[in-house]
Design an enzyme around this catalytic site. Sequence first.
Site, PDB file in Angstrom:
ATOM      1  CD  GLU A 141      61.990  57.470  42.861  1.00  0.00           C
ATOM      2  OE1 GLU A 141      61.010  56.705  42.985  1.00  0.00           O
ATOM      3  OE2 GLU A 141      63.109  57.212  43.322  1.00  0.00           O
TER       4      GLU A 141
ATOM      5  CG  HIS B 263      62.197  53.156  43.453  1.00  0.00           C
ATOM      6  ND1 HIS B 263      61.673  54.267  44.058  1.00  0.00           N
ATOM      7  CD2 HIS B 263      62.352  52.250  44.459  1.00  0.00           C
ATOM      8  CE1 HIS B 263      61.508  54.056  45.350  1.00  0.00           C
ATOM      9  NE2 HIS B 263      61.918  52.825  45.615  1.00  0.00           N
TER      10      HIS B 263
END
Length: 527
Positions: free
Chosen positions: A262, A280
């Site tokens: 990420e 997220h």
Amino acid sequence: MTRPKVLISDKMDPNAARIFEERGCEVDVITGETPEQLKARIADYDGLAIRSSTKVTADILAGADNLKVIGRAGIGVDNVDIPAASSKGVVVMNTPFGNSITTAEHAIAMIFALARQIPQANERTQKGEWPKNDFMGIEVTGKTLGLIGAGNIGSIVAARAQGLRMKVIAYDPFLTPERAIEIGVEKVDLDTLLARADFITLHTPLTEETRNILSAENIAKTKKGVRIVNCARGGLIDEAALAEALDSGHVAGAALDVFQTEPAKESPLFGKPNFICTPHLGASTTEAQVNVALQVAEQMADYLVSGGVSNALNMPSLSAEEAPKLRPYMKLAENLGSLVGQLAHGNLTRISVEREGAAAELSGKPITGAVLAGLMRQYSDTVNMVNAPYLAKERGLDVREIRHDREGAYNTLLRVTVGTESGERSVAGTLFGTDAPRLVEIFGVRIEAELEGHMLYIVNEDAPGFIGRIGSLLGEAGINIGTFHLGRRQAGGEATLLLSVDAPIPPELVRQACALQGVKTVMPLEF
């Protein structure tokens, strides 16, 4: 009294700074710094409050000589090097409950999005199409939801799913049969869950045991047409294997809020018609952001101001209410650990910490941590309750905690015993009143003494004239005796003498004391 200083290095609700101030801390809010800038600044602070942006590496911690606590506003602490923090003596806290409902609701939203293909239908409808016949969904009512992980968030998902009339099964090695009944789920092994579940949601931390728990092999064991949701941690699913299962149709759909890397700029899953994702967002609600910011500020301030420990990942919890009650015991424990560490000869192989009387009713972990902090101080000048257990483990020390229900000669008693190559050595202490630590036994000899400052430990033959000789020796050297404590097993045998003195005992004076008639052991002590 100097107020603790806290740095908030990531954006969070401004009320967090207010709470720090109200509870007696100075606070600076400085966000967006580079690692080099944070490393240069961190030595000035006692506490560091972060979200997910700040990466607290071993390199940054190396310069954090005053840092006592790191508080992560959120659950995941992937951005903190916990072993490095522990070895540095820094408490690492998170806020595991502040965003639990938010994350659980996001998982439920993903289930609905998968079941009714909402994102795909929305996209095409907004393009001016009317693809009514292209999106045949399924009902969640009556379907089996398989939880991988049934902790705090998993149990909330279970409750919401039961409200949707889903059947919930759960795989979690830590889930007890009693807890399974309490939350209304059927506890199963992983293979059974994979074979039975219509939907699978993951709610576990990322550890070596859970990494790729949905591997290619395990995905192949799932029920054909399963739908998979992950709002927990990237790395729990083999993303390449999931992409292949989506292409083959074995997995009917997948929804991910988290990715192995990420921010996820690319993934084998992107572009799949039966895949949906979010960046997220599990904790991204107004309520959750406020909750975790306030909670981390409260926890950190409690620790810095009053010693309370909540939601720590590398230290036993200790409430702000418990801390004052435990503080004199922890001082006693640290002194006993220091005493036995300074006096025991040979390589230490094991240590036991025994509690009886009133001490047996207290939390044992903080007391043991304090004993180890005192013991390990002979090996490190930066040891504290946080890193002492790690130092003990590195040295191969076998640590045991023993709690006795029996009533002894004292209302409360701590005993510390170490095993060495030459046998066991034991010391014991109690509290006079409620807050005055006292030594009451040393290596089998009853002797009452306060352990503080500069002291001298002497073992000698119990014979007339010795006290006068040691007093004269110290007096001639200009060393004033503060307190004098004497004990012996029997008349004419060995006597143990503990003296507190007003100045350190120089090595030459120790050698002169050793040369006195009848002396067997002389050791200076520091507390």
